[in-house]
Design a protein around this motif. Structure first.
Motif, mmCIF file in Angstrom:
data_model
loop_
_atom_site.group_PDB
_atom_site.id
_atom_site.type_symbol
_atom_site.label_atom_id
_atom_site.label_comp_id
_atom_site.label_asym_id
_atom_site.label_seq_id
_atom_site.Cartn_x
_atom_site.Cartn_y
_atom_site.Cartn_z
ATOM 1 N N LEU A 1 37.797 -5.803 -10.558
ATOM 2 C CA LEU A 1 38.783 -6.680 -11.232
ATOM 3 C C LEU A 1 37.889 -7.916 -11.783
ATOM 4 O O LEU A 1 36.935 -8.222 -11.204
ATOM 5 C CB LEU A 1 39.866 -7.044 -10.325
ATOM 6 N N ASP A 2 38.240 -8.386 -12.774
ATOM 7 C CA ASP A 2 37.760 -9.564 -13.535
ATOM 8 C C ASP A 2 38.673 -10.841 -13.324
ATOM 9 O O ASP A 2 39.853 -10.547 -12.571
ATOM 10 C CB ASP A 2 37.476 -9.517 -14.881
ATOM 11 N N ARG A 3 38.145 -11.864 -13.745
ATOM 12 C CA ARG A 3 38.799 -13.077 -13.588
ATOM 13 C C ARG A 3 38.718 -13.949 -14.720
ATOM 14 O O ARG A 3 37.635 -14.066 -15.352
ATOM 15 C CB ARG A 3 38.720 -14.030 -12.260
ATOM 16 N N VAL A 4 39.800 -14.364 -15.364
ATOM 17 C CA VAL A 4 39.956 -15.259 -16.373
ATOM 18 C C VAL A 4 40.766 -16.561 -16.227
ATOM 19 O O VAL A 4 41.947 -16.246 -15.989
ATOM 20 C CB VAL A 4 40.335 -14.492 -17.759
ATOM 21 N N THR A 5 40.146 -17.560 -16.194
ATOM 22 C CA THR A 5 41.021 -18.912 -15.748
ATOM 23 C C THR A 5 41.862 -19.446 -16.782
ATOM 24 O O THR A 5 41.415 -19.315 -18.074
ATOM 25 C CB THR A 5 39.853 -19.886 -15.795
ATOM 26 N N LEU A 6 42.970 -19.773 -16.555
ATOM 27 C CA LEU A 6 43.976 -20.331 -17.100
ATOM 28 C C LEU A 6 44.026 -21.799 -17.131
ATOM 29 O O LEU A 6 44.200 -22.398 -18.155
ATOM 30 C CB LEU A 6 45.617 -19.953 -16.716
ATOM 31 N N GLY A 7 43.865 -22.420 -15.810
ATOM 32 C CA GLY A 7 43.529 -23.711 -15.814
ATOM 33 C C GLY A 7 44.093 -24.286 -14.478
ATOM 34 O O GLY A 7 44.416 -23.649 -13.566
ATOM 35 N N ALA A 8 43.860 -25.563 -14.230
ATOM 36 C CA ALA A 8 44.084 -26.175 -12.870
ATOM 37 C C ALA A 8 45.310 -26.694 -12.736
ATOM 38 O O ALA A 8 45.961 -27.327 -13.817
ATOM 39 C CB ALA A 8 42.972 -27.356 -12.828
ATOM 40 N N ASP A 9 46.007 -26.741 -11.626
ATOM 41 C CA ASP A 9 47.311 -27.081 -11.274
ATOM 42 C C ASP A 9 47.313 -28.062 -10.130
ATOM 43 O O ASP A 9 46.847 -27.579 -8.844
ATOM 44 C CB ASP A 9 48.287 -25.938 -11.084
ATOM 45 N N THR A 10 47.554 -29.290 -10.186
ATOM 46 C CA THR A 10 47.523 -30.051 -9.144
ATOM 47 C C THR A 10 48.604 -29.923 -8.103
ATOM 48 O O THR A 10 49.561 -29.710 -8.335
ATOM 49 C CB THR A 10 47.608 -31.898 -9.490
ATOM 50 N N LEU A 11 48.134 -30.103 -6.893
ATOM 51 C CA LEU A 11 48.778 -29.956 -5.569
ATOM 52 C C LEU A 11 49.258 -31.423 -5.042
ATOM 53 O O LEU A 11 48.419 -32.342 -4.904
ATOM 54 C CB LEU A 11 47.988 -29.091 -4.539
ATOM 55 N N ARG A 12 50.496 -31.615 -4.727
ATOM 56 C CA ARG A 12 50.964 -33.022 -4.122
ATOM 57 C C ARG A 12 51.709 -32.675 -2.876
ATOM 58 O O ARG A 12 52.570 -31.694 -2.801
ATOM 59 C CB ARG A 12 51.588 -33.936 -5.231
#
Length: 300
Positions: free
Chosen positions: A160-171
């Motif tokens: 499998l490959d991986r392509v980043t969508l983006g970062a999502d902050t955790l709080r």
């Protein structure tokens, strides 16, 4: 000629270890899987299996052929991808998605695809990433939306490959007016977390331990709306990603966490299908949707 469908069953038996797991994965009865594997053994003409208690174990011949079967299956899929690139035809793409991505990204992506790729049929199911990635390898899905938490690695799967969508902050999410301003101040509170075995839960527990306490987990749910309602009612605290907030954060306070506190969303596909126009189109639509959501919420 060896039957490709039966070779796939052998390949999955090599991956998962039991006829029952293969049957559950591919939606067959165990007796059907066993009968097809027996026919394959007859076609090949050498022993592929030997009993091990109530299970079947692959013989050295069986292991060797299972590995070759994986190559044959990959080659077939790669050729199909090349043909699809040469001559666009109606296609179906099956997606396994996180709940938050399904809620926030999927509707926007579908709107885009309806305009840019009207022949494309998209089917989606909310599936935990752990199960989705496994089924992606087994061709139950064509694309998976999964997550990678900061300081908590997820195993790489070579097919499998991986392509980043983006970062999502955790709080940290706490009841409004609770006065909690740091993670350590939540040590006496009940917690609601995602089910055991998920990366989200493991990451949250590790964060609590780093803050010097063991969380009192009284509730678990894969439905993050339940997390929100429990916190709003004053019965628990939780750690949630920003992407979950499709509405106003009434009744809760959001507390920033120290250090890296984010998950990176990514899509995974089998490497044999990454050049397929339909996969590229869906990935582009999801990436655009993620950017739109972040821009709308002022989080870029």
């Amino acid at each position: 000629m060896w039957d490709l469908h039966r070779l796939r069953l052998l390949h999955e038996l090599h991956r998962h270890g039991t006829v029952t797991e293969v049957a559950d994965l591919l939606k067959f009865s165990p007796s059907t899987v066993s009968a097809q594997l027996a026919k394959l053994e007859g076609e090949i003409g050498v022993p592929l299996f030997e009993p091990e208690g109530r299970r079947l174990r692959l013989t050295p011949h069986g292991v060797r052929i299972a590995r070759h079967a994986a190559e044959v299956i990959d080659l077939e899929e790669q050729v199909k991808s090349e043909l699809a690139s040469a001559r666009p035809v109606p296609e179906t793409v099956r997606i396994a998605t996180l709940e938050t991505a399904g809620r926030a990204l999927l509707p926007r992506a579908l709107t885009t695809l309806a305009s840019t790729h009207p022949l494309l049929r998209l089917e989606a199911a909310v599936v935990p990433p752990e199960a989705g990635l496994s089924e992606l390898e087994s061709r139950g899905y064509d694309l998976v939306i999964a997550e990678q938490y900061s300081d908590y690695t997820r195993a790489h799967r070579p097919p499998l490959d991986r392509v980043t969508l983006g970062a999502d902050t955790l709080r940290l999410v706490v009841p409004a007016g609770s006065g909690i301003t740091t993670l350590s101040q939540a040590r006496e509170w009940p917690w609601v977390m995602e089910p055991g075995g998920t990366a989200a839960r493991a990451w949250a527990i590790q964060r609590c331990r780093s803050a010097g306490f063991e969380p009192d987990i009284r509730f678990d749910s894969a439905d993050l709306e339940i997390h929100i309602h429990l916190v709003q009612a004053g019965h628990a605290v939780s750690v949630l990603p920003d992407l979950v907030w499709s509405h106003q954060t009434q009744g809760v306070d959001l507390v920033d966490l120290d250090g890296p506190a984010q998950r990176v969303l990514f899509t995974s596909a089998r490497r044999t299908t990454t050049d397929r126009p339909s996969i590229q189109a869906v990935r582009a639509a999801l990436l655009s949707a993620f950017g739109d959501v972040k821009a709308t919420r002022g989080q870029e």
